[in-house]
Design an enzyme around this catalytic site. Structure first.
Site: not given
Length: 292
Positions: A240, A274
């Site tokens: 991210k 995740r």
């Protein structure tokens, strides 16, 4: 790295209405399968018409140690295009059907904030609903997951993927705000569940969703403060912006930074990571277990 050991009350497994279990007594990994053309990490994108590529990636993730697969047909990256439910289903349902045929024992999560999409995905064989809206983007979602009796991941978000970048100002303490959000949504879920406390619920603090970089790092440092809610934590940090933008990299070169933050997340109490890169994340989990 903090020196304290967080206390967790969440020790049970997630039970799918299809009979499959996701054992979270120890941290596990959920591999990301994006059936989208526009997810922020290009290496994660899969075509809805390329079943061979989908099954190859899923097989590799399962072989590398993924305990679950998270299938999404709607990109939730900041500013992503909104797509119709019919398009989301067009991408999702064939993928879930193919995965269920090829890997009948695999625990499959559907990444959607739409109740109708979630219901069709569960009917097609999905075992869990992973909702980035935490029940705020579709008024029917909480009642739907309660009716289906399906494990549910409730994420913190303000606004939508299209507006969340403008909603990073919090009048109160960030973690306190998230705790109150989870408390309120869990109570709503209890009420639509006939007054019974929902057991098979994961909480996701929503890294990158209506949170800027300093807020993301503060949230990661304070992750143990979410433990008193008594639900397992799902954490999504993989490649991210808090990794690649902070390090002046691209998502393609953010694996090493992701690995470092995964270690922090596990130390802070994450039960399900995740991830895009299962083999590398599995190494972190194994080392964490050895040190724990």
């Amino acid at each position: 790295m903090p020196t304290h050991s967080p206390i967790h009350s969440f020790t049970h497994s997630l039970r799918s209405p299809h009979g499959r279990l996701l054992d979270l007594r120890q941290p596990q990994l959920m591999g990301i399968l994006n059936i989208t053309p526009d997810s922020f990490y290009s290496g994660s994108r899969l075509s809805p018409t390329d079943e061979t590529a989908l099954l190859h990636r899923a097989e590799a993730m399962l072989a590398a140690g993924a305990a679950a697969l998270d299938v999404g047909g709607y990109s939730s990256r900041p500013g992503a295009d909104d797509i119709a439910p019919t398009e989301e289903l067009r991408r999702l349902l064939p993928a879930i059907a193919a995965l269920r045929r090829a890997f009948p024992a695999a625990f499959i999560s559907v990444d959607t904030f739409r109740a109708a999409v979630a219901a069709e995905a569960v009917a097609a064989g999905a075992d869990m609903v992973n909702d980035i809206g935490g029940g705020t983007l579709d008024a029917d979602m909480l009642a739907t997951v309660a009716r289906l009796g399906v494990p549910y991941c409730l994420m913190h978000l303000r606004g939508t993927p299209q507006t969340m970048r403008t909603l990073t100002h919090y009048d109160e303490d960030l973690v306190l705000t998230i705790l109150r959000f989870f408390r309120d949504q869990l109570e709503r879920l209890r009420l639509v569940n006939g007054g019974h406390p929902p057991a098979d619920v994961l909480l996701d603090p929503g890294f990158g969703f209506a949170k800027n970089a300093p807020q993301n790092f503060e949230l990661l440092r304070r992750l143990p403060e979410l433990a008193p809610l008594g639900h397992g934590l799902l954490v999504g940090l993989s490649r991210k912006a808090m990794v690649h933008k902070f390090l002046d990299l691209s998502p393609d070169t953010a694996l090493n930074g992701t690995t470092a933050l995964h270690a922090w997340a596990l130390r802070g109490g994450a039960r399900l990571l995740r991830v895009h890169d299962v083999a590398e994340a599995r190494q972190v989990v194994r080392l964490h277990e050895m040190l724990g």
